[in-house]
Design a protein around this motif. Structure first.
Motif, mmCIF file in Angstrom:
data_model
loop_
_atom_site.group_PDB
_atom_site.id
_atom_site.type_symbol
_atom_site.label_atom_id
_atom_site.label_comp_id
_atom_site.label_asym_id
_atom_site.label_seq_id
_atom_site.Cartn_x
_atom_site.Cartn_y
_atom_site.Cartn_z
ATOM 1 N N GLY A 21 36.188 13.511 -21.175
ATOM 2 C CA GLY A 21 35.062 13.609 -20.253
ATOM 3 C C GLY A 21 34.811 12.305 -19.520
ATOM 4 O O GLY A 21 34.373 12.293 -18.364
ATOM 5 N N SER A 22 35.107 11.176 -20.173
ATOM 6 C CA SER A 22 34.932 9.857 -19.545
ATOM 7 C C SER A 22 36.009 9.565 -18.523
ATOM 8 O O SER A 22 35.882 8.625 -17.731
ATOM 9 C CB SER A 22 34.930 8.763 -20.615
ATOM 10 O OG SER A 22 33.858 8.929 -21.521
ATOM 11 N N LEU A 65 27.751 15.678 -14.292
ATOM 12 C CA LEU A 65 28.280 15.883 -15.630
ATOM 13 C C LEU A 65 29.203 17.095 -15.587
ATOM 14 O O LEU A 65 28.841 18.148 -15.044
ATOM 15 C CB LEU A 65 27.149 16.109 -16.635
ATOM 16 C CG LEU A 65 26.262 14.895 -16.929
ATOM 17 C CD1 LEU A 65 25.214 15.264 -17.967
ATOM 18 C CD2 LEU A 65 27.089 13.720 -17.423
ATOM 19 N N LEU A 66 30.372 16.950 -16.142
ATOM 20 C CA LEU A 66 31.399 17.962 -15.966
ATOM 21 C C LEU A 66 31.352 19.009 -17.072
ATOM 22 O O LEU A 66 31.346 18.695 -18.259
ATOM 23 C CB LEU A 66 32.777 17.292 -15.950
ATOM 24 C CG LEU A 66 33.939 18.142 -15.424
ATOM 25 C CD1 LEU A 66 33.653 18.598 -13.996
ATOM 26 C CD2 LEU A 66 35.226 17.337 -15.470
ATOM 27 N N LYS A 68 30.957 25.135 -20.963
ATOM 28 C CA LYS A 68 31.130 24.207 -22.071
ATOM 29 C C LYS A 68 31.281 22.780 -21.570
ATOM 30 O O LYS A 68 31.776 22.539 -20.465
ATOM 31 C CB LYS A 68 32.347 24.595 -22.907
ATOM 32 C CG LYS A 68 32.206 25.938 -23.614
ATOM 33 C CD LYS A 68 33.453 26.269 -24.423
ATOM 34 C CE LYS A 68 33.310 27.617 -25.119
ATOM 35 N NZ LYS A 68 34.538 27.975 -25.893
ATOM 36 N N LYS A 69 30.863 21.824 -22.398
ATOM 37 C CA LYS A 69 30.959 20.423 -22.032
ATOM 38 C C LYS A 69 32.408 19.984 -21.992
ATOM 39 O O LYS A 69 33.182 20.262 -22.892
ATOM 40 C CB LYS A 69 30.177 19.565 -23.026
ATOM 41 C CG LYS A 69 30.080 18.102 -22.636
ATOM 42 C CD LYS A 69 29.203 17.331 -23.605
ATOM 43 C CE LYS A 69 29.091 15.876 -23.202
ATOM 44 N NZ LYS A 69 28.241 15.106 -24.143
ATOM 45 N N MET A 70 32.772 19.283 -20.921
ATOM 46 C CA MET A 70 34.141 18.829 -20.758
ATOM 47 C C MET A 70 34.486 17.780 -21.812
ATOM 48 O O MET A 70 33.688 16.888 -22.105
ATOM 49 C CB MET A 70 34.310 18.225 -19.359
ATOM 50 C CG MET A 70 35.670 17.666 -19.060
ATOM 51 S SD MET A 70 36.906 18.965 -18.927
ATOM 52 C CE MET A 70 38.326 18.008 -18.421
ATOM 53 N N GLY A 71 35.682 17.903 -22.400
ATOM 54 C CA GLY A 71 36.145 16.906 -23.354
ATOM 55 C C GLY A 71 35.972 17.297 -24.798
ATOM 56 O O GLY A 71 36.349 16.546 -25.695
ATOM 57 N N LYS A 72 35.371 18.457 -25.037
ATOM 58 C CA LYS A 72 35.183 18.909 -26.405
ATOM 59 C C LYS A 72 35.882 20.266 -26.598
ATOM 60 O O LYS A 72 35.842 21.123 -25.722
ATOM 61 C CB LYS A 72 33.692 19.064 -26.722
ATOM 62 C CG LYS A 72 32.888 17.761 -26.612
ATOM 63 C CD LYS A 72 33.295 16.765 -27.682
ATOM 64 C CE LYS A 72 32.493 15.475 -27.577
ATOM 65 N NZ LYS A 72 31.070 15.657 -27.834
ATOM 66 N N ASN A 99 46.018 24.374 -21.217
ATOM 67 C CA ASN A 99 45.160 25.529 -21.491
ATOM 68 C C ASN A 99 43.951 25.624 -20.566
ATOM 69 O O ASN A 99 43.035 26.403 -20.815
ATOM 70 C CB ASN A 99 44.686 25.485 -22.942
ATOM 71 C CG ASN A 99 45.828 25.657 -23.919
ATOM 72 O OD1 ASN A 99 46.833 26.296 -23.617
ATOM 73 N ND2 ASN A 99 45.697 25.066 -25.106
ATOM 74 N N THR A 100 43.940 24.833 -19.513
ATOM 75 C CA THR A 100 42.832 24.885 -18.558
ATOM 76 C C THR A 100 42.686 26.290 -17.976
ATOM 77 O O THR A 100 43.680 26.916 -17.578
ATOM 78 C CB THR A 100 43.064 23.877 -17.406
ATOM 79 O OG1 THR A 100 43.101 22.563 -17.936
ATOM 80 C CG2 THR A 100 41.957 23.981 -16.365
ATOM 81 N N ALA A 101 41.469 26.785 -17.948
ATOM 82 C CA ALA A 101 41.217 28.120 -17.390
ATOM 83 C C ALA A 101 41.558 28.153 -15.906
ATOM 84 O O ALA A 101 41.389 27.150 -15.194
ATOM 85 C CB ALA A 101 39.752 28.500 -17.607
#
Length: 360
Positions: free
Chosen positions: A126-127, A302-303, A309-313, A337-339
């Protein structure tokens, strides 16, 4: 009339508030000129009425900086940096898009900073969004300044947290600082050139600060009323979670960081996520009040993924950028696996493919 004093008082307060707000609009008209003169500007001006009115203390008018939403597609930025961020979807809020665009369009090199606390040995994916902002800044010919929070890590940022962060020892903080430094050197060019990145640790000025002098010189420019209005504070209190006095000091320290970076390195722009907006504005205002410096704040959204869902988790945990915490294959699988709904947006944010190529 004297026959209905309550009605008279209410009418008087209405007139006073109307005059005060008229002053507010006039004093902020610079935020609503040229291409910025659109319905978003007026909507945001009215949205900030409550913030402004809550800042009236006695006879002193505190002119708060309005937060601007993502700029209209009609805005034609002249600077390479803002134009690139706008095309790729990085822009969320700015203290003054028009003036910042003018500054970054000048032939002189400008510096912008982004802060990272040393709370872990690695950053998660996410960062990476913020690191990509720094890459675009450097590609546009400006200098990225990475601020490592060796000092503020000892306090802990309350933003987005339900509880206080675990306090780390000095040895743990230094170990994390060393590990994070390796990440930045992977994505940014460091050296002695005009646009080469530099890494700074705020422990250099925070570790030896005199607390009483700091309160007298800087603390007097902050009000509890204003600090309680920030989302990071309101959310914690709304959830009836304790907010320690230690954490409450964080926004003062982050604001002071901007002042020090402006004095030492001529930094005029602070970058960050939208959750840092309140802290960023505090730094902009403190620099203006203390040094009469014109500095700016700019945030990215914020992505979240298309399913919210929160990006990076992931279900397996955080997607770390360090290979010793997450195997390269697992990192590749995360992106693999990106949608489908996120692919175009992520190509714009996390790659340097041209917009034309992505559109194809």
């Amino acid at each position: 009339s004297m026959e209905n004093p309550l009605r008279t008082i209410c009418l008087f307060m209405l007139i006073l508030n109307t005059q005060a707000y008229s002053f507010y609009l006039r004093s902020n008209i610079k935020f609503m000129r040229g291409d910025m003169l659109n319905r978003n500007s007026f909507r945001n001006a009215f949205k900030n009425t409550r913030t402004f009115m809550s800042s009236l203390e006695g006879n002193t008018v505190v002119n708060s900086l309005p937060d601007l939403d993502q700029p209209s597609q009609q805005v034609n930025f002249q600077s390479v940096f803002l134009k690139s961020l706008s095309e790729r979807g990085f822009l969320h809020q700015c203290t003054d898009f028009a003036e910042l665009d003018k500054l970054l369009s000048s032939p002189t090199k400008n510096s912008a900073y982004l802060g990272f606390d040393a709370t872990a040995k690695s950053l998660h994916v996410g960062s990476l969004l913020q690191i990509m902002v720094l890459r675009h800044l450097q590609k546009a010919g400006h200098q990225p300044v990475i601020l490592i929070g060796g000092g503020t890590t000892k306090v802990g940022d309350p933003s987005g947290k339900d509880e206080s962060r675990q306090l780390l020892s000095q040895e743990q903080i230094q170990e994390n600082v060393d590990s994070l430094t390796k990440i930045f050197k992977t994505f940014l060019t460091f050296g002695d050139g005009p646009s080469d990145a530099i890494l700074v640790n705020n422990a250099d000025w925070l570790d030896n600060i005199n607390y009483l002098d700091f309160l007298r010189n800087y603390g007097r420019h902050f009000t509890i009323n204003r600090m309680l209005s920030f989302e990071s504070v309101k959310q914690r209190l709304a959830r009836e979670q304790p907010l320690t006095f230690l954490e409450f000091n964080y926004m003062l320290l982050q604001a002071y960081d901007f002042v020090e970076l402006n004095r030492r390195y001529g930094v005029k722009l602070q970058l960050g996520g939208s959750d840092q907006w309140g802290n960023i504005i505090s730094g902009v205002e403190l620099a203006r009040k203390i040094d009469q410096s014109q500095v700016f704040g700019l945030t990215a959204p914020l992505l979240t993924t298309s399913d919210g869902k929160k990006m990076g988790k992931t279900a397996a945990g955080a997607v770390w950028l360090n290979s010793d915490l997450l195997p390269p294959f697992d990192y590749w699988q995360f992106w693999r696996n990106t949608a489908d709904a996120d692919v175009i947006r992520f190509l714009k944010l996390f790659t340097e493919l041209s917009i034309e190529k992505i559109d194809q």
